[in-house]
Design a protein around this motif. Structure first.
Motif, PDB file in Angstrom:
ATOM      1  N   ALA A   1       0.831  -1.206   0.000  1.00 60.13           N
ATOM      2  CA  ALA A   1       0.000   0.000   0.000  1.00 60.13           C
ATOM      3  C   ALA A   1       0.867   1.258   0.000  1.00 60.13           C
ATOM      4  O   ALA A   1       0.549   2.248  -0.663  1.00 60.13           O
ATOM      5  N   ALA A   2       1.974   1.230   0.737  1.00 59.81           N
ATOM      6  CA  ALA A   2       2.873   2.378   0.778  1.00 59.81           C
ATOM      7  C   ALA A   2       3.471   2.647  -0.597  1.00 59.81           C
ATOM      8  O   ALA A   2       3.519   3.797  -1.056  1.00 59.81           O
ATOM      9  N   ILE A   3       3.916   1.606  -1.262  1.00 55.98           N
ATOM     10  CA  ILE A   3       4.502   1.756  -2.598  1.00 55.98           C
ATOM     11  C   ILE A   3       3.470   2.301  -3.579  1.00 55.98           C
ATOM     12  O   ILE A   3       3.755   3.204  -4.383  1.00 55.98           O
TER      13      ILE A   3
ATOM     14  N   LEU B   1      22.043  -0.355   4.719  1.00 50.72           N
ATOM     15  CA  LEU B   1      20.721   0.085   4.284  1.00 50.72           C
ATOM     16  C   LEU B   1      20.765   1.532   3.810  1.00 50.72           C
ATOM     17  O   LEU B   1      20.212   1.871   2.755  1.00 50.72           O
ATOM     18  N   LYS B   2      21.443   2.397   4.568  1.00 46.83           N
ATOM     19  CA  LYS B   2      21.521   3.797   4.173  1.00 46.83           C
ATOM     20  C   LYS B   2      22.253   3.968   2.846  1.00 46.83           C
ATOM     21  O   LYS B   2      21.831   4.750   1.983  1.00 46.83           O
TER      22      LYS B   2
ATOM     23  N   GLU C   1      20.946  -6.455  11.605  1.00 49.67           N
ATOM     24  CA  GLU C   1      21.172  -5.451  10.574  1.00 49.67           C
ATOM     25  C   GLU C   1      19.886  -4.767  10.138  1.00 49.67           C
ATOM     26  O   GLU C   1      19.884  -3.599   9.756  1.00 49.67           O
ATOM     27  N   ILE C   2      18.771  -5.480  10.195  1.00 50.11           N
ATOM     28  CA  ILE C   2      17.506  -4.918   9.736  1.00 50.11           C
ATOM     29  C   ILE C   2      16.771  -4.208  10.868  1.00 50.11           C
ATOM     30  O   ILE C   2      16.341  -3.064  10.734  1.00 50.11           O
TER      31      ILE C   2
ATOM     32  N   PHE D   1      11.797  -1.416   0.588  1.00 52.38           N
ATOM     33  CA  PHE D   1      12.699  -1.532  -0.553  1.00 52.38           C
ATOM     34  C   PHE D   1      13.177  -2.963  -0.780  1.00 52.38           C
ATOM     35  O   PHE D   1      14.233  -3.188  -1.366  1.00 52.38           O
ATOM     36  N   ASP D   2      12.387  -3.917  -0.339  1.00 54.76           N
ATOM     37  CA  ASP D   2      12.650  -5.316  -0.662  1.00 54.76           C
ATOM     38  C   ASP D   2      12.522  -5.517  -2.172  1.00 54.76           C
ATOM     39  O   ASP D   2      11.644  -4.945  -2.820  1.00 54.76           O
TER      40      ASP D   2
END
Length: 366
Positions: free
Chosen positions: A94-96, A145-146, A295-296, A118-119
Motif C-alpha cells: 500500500a505504501a509503494i 541500508l543507508k 542489521e535490519i 525496498f525489498d
C-alpha cells in the motif's frame, strides 16, 4: 462522532499539548507531557535543517501516537504548509502504491520499514523517482541500508536522533552534506548538548558519556511522577539516559543505553518487562534478556532462562506464553537455557557476562 470545540481550551503556549507514553526505567510506561510551544518550536527547529517545502508531499508510515510520527510527520509537515498522506498502518504494498500515485517526495521511518519497503520483490518495476529526501531514525541504523537507499535508489538519506522528552528531535544530519558513518548530525538550532561522565562531570569531545540537553522544548514532566521529572531535568538539563559521544565537530554518535534498553524496529524494549513475562511461566525459575545486533531491526531480544528443577519447557512454548502478556515486537527471538544466571554480589544480572556467554556459544557452534 463528535463536533469540534468552538475554540481552543487554552491558547497559552506553556499549556499541555499532548501526552505521549513511553517506557520508563522500571519498564513500565510513563506519560510524557509536552507543551504546545515545545512541539511547535521543535518542528520549526527541525525544518530549519531539513527545509521541507510547501510543494512537498509526505506519507506518514509511523503511528501518530508516537512522538516520531506526531511531531515529525504531522507537526513539521503542517508548519511547512505541505501535504500529508496518512496510512492507517504500515503496509509495504500500500505504501509503494501511494508513493507512485501521489508522487510522495519526503518520508520518515525506522530501519525495518525501509528494509521492507525496498525489498526486491516489492519494488520491482515501481517508480520512486518522486522521492527526494528520507529520514531514518528510531534506533541503530544499518550503514548498508543507508548506502543502498542513497546509491541504488538515488534518494538523499539523513539520520536523526531524539527522545520524546525533548519534543522530540535533538539532532539531524543536513541533507546533501557529507555524512560521517554512524553519526546523527549536529544538534538542532537552539539545542545545546553536553556529555557527562559517571559523576556528572562534563567530558571533552570524543569520550563516551550520557547525553544531556538544554533547550526551550523540554517536556513539562512525567505524568504524576514529580520526583522522576525532577531527576531527569536536574540542573536545568535534560538527562537522556543515552550513552554516546560528541566529536570535535559537534556531531552526535549514539553508543548505548544507560538502562540496557533494547531498541528493535524503532520500539523501546526494557529487559525487565520481558523477563517478568517469562518468569510468569510456571516452568521458569528466573530469566534475563539482552539485545543482540540485527542489521535490519537494529536489535533483537535474546533470552536466557533457568527452569525450575524437574520442569520442562521449550523455546516455542515460552515465546507463545509471552505473546499473551507483551507485544509481538517485544518477544524473544531466541532462548538459551542455562543452569544459572551470572549475578553481582547484590543479586543484579551481569548482562555483559550474558553477552560474552552468547558470543562464546555462537563461536563454538560455528
Amino acid at each position: 462522532a463528535h463536533s469540534p470545540l468552538a475554540q481552543a481550551v487554552s491558547a497559552d503556549p506553556e499549556e499541555p499539548s499532548v501526552m505521549i507514553y513511553s517506557s520508563g526505567t522500571t519498564g513500565k510506561p510513563k506519560g510524557i507531557l509536552l507543551r504546545q510551544r515545545g512541539v511547535t518550536e521543535n518542528a520549526h527547529m527541525t525544518n530549519l535543517v531539513l527545509r521541507y517545502q510547501a510543494s512537498d508531499i509526505s506519507m506518514s508510515m509511523l503511528p501518530l501516537f508516537s512522538s516520531f510520527g506526531f511531531c515529525w510527520d504531522f507537526m513539521m509537515v503542517a508548519q511547512a504548509g505541505a501535504r500529508t498522506l496518512i496510512l492507517p498502518k504500515f503496509d509495504p504494498p500500500a505504501a509503494i502504491e501511494n508513493i507512485e500515485r501521489h508522487r510522495v517526495t519526503v518520508l520518515a521511518g525506522v530501519p525495518t520499514m525501509f528494509a521492507r519497503l525496498f525489498d526486491t520483490e516489492n519494488i520491482k518495476g515501481r517508480d520512486f523517482s518522486s522521492l527526494r529526501l528520507m529520514d531514518v531514525g528510531g534506533g541503530p541504523v544499518s550503514d548498508r541500508l543507508k548506502l543502498d537507499l542513497k546509491n541504488v535508489y538515488k534518494i538523499e538519506i539523513v539520520e536523526s536522533y531524539g527522545l520524546t522528552e525533548i519534543s522530540p528531535v535533538a539532532s539531524v544530519q543536513v541533507p546533501f552534506d557529507e555524512h560521517k558513518v554512524g553519526a546523527c548530525g549536529q544538534p538542532l538550532p537552539g539545542v545545546e548538548v553536553k556529555v557527562l561522565g559517571p559523576d556528572d562531570e562534563e567530558l571533552p569531545p570524543n569520550p563516551p558519556g550520557e547525553f544531556c540537553f538544554h533547550c526551550s522544548t523540554f517536556m513539562i514532566g512525567y505524568w504524576n511522577k514529580p520526583e522522576l521529572s525532577a531527576q531527569a531535568l536536574r540542573g536545568g538539563w535534560l538527562h537522556s539516559g543515552d550513552i554516546g559521544i560528541v566529536d570535535e565537530d559537534g556531531e552526535l554518535f549514539v553508543r548505548d543505553r544507560l538502562k540496557d534498553m533494547i531498541i528493535s524496529s524503532g520500539y523501546n524494549i526494557y529487559p525487565k518487562e520481558v523477563e517478568n513475562a517469562l518468569s510468569e511461566h510456571q516452568a521458569v525459575q528466573s530469566a534475563a534478556v539482552i539485545g543482540v545486533p540485527d542489521e535490519i531491526r537494529g536489535e533483537l531480544v535474546h533470552a536466557f532462562v533457568v527452569l525450575k528443577p524437574g520442569a520442562q519447557a521449550d523455546a516455542q512454548n515460552l515465546i507463545a506464553h509471552c505473546a499473551t502478556i507483551i507485544g509481538k515486537h517485544k518477544l524473544p527471538r531466541d532462548i538459551s537455557f542455562v543452569s544459572e544466571l551470572p549475578l553481582t554480589a547484590s543479586g543484579k544480572i551481569q548482562r555483559f557476562a550474558l553477552r560474552e556467554l552468547l558470543a562464546k556459544s555462537t563461536k563454538t557452534a560455528t
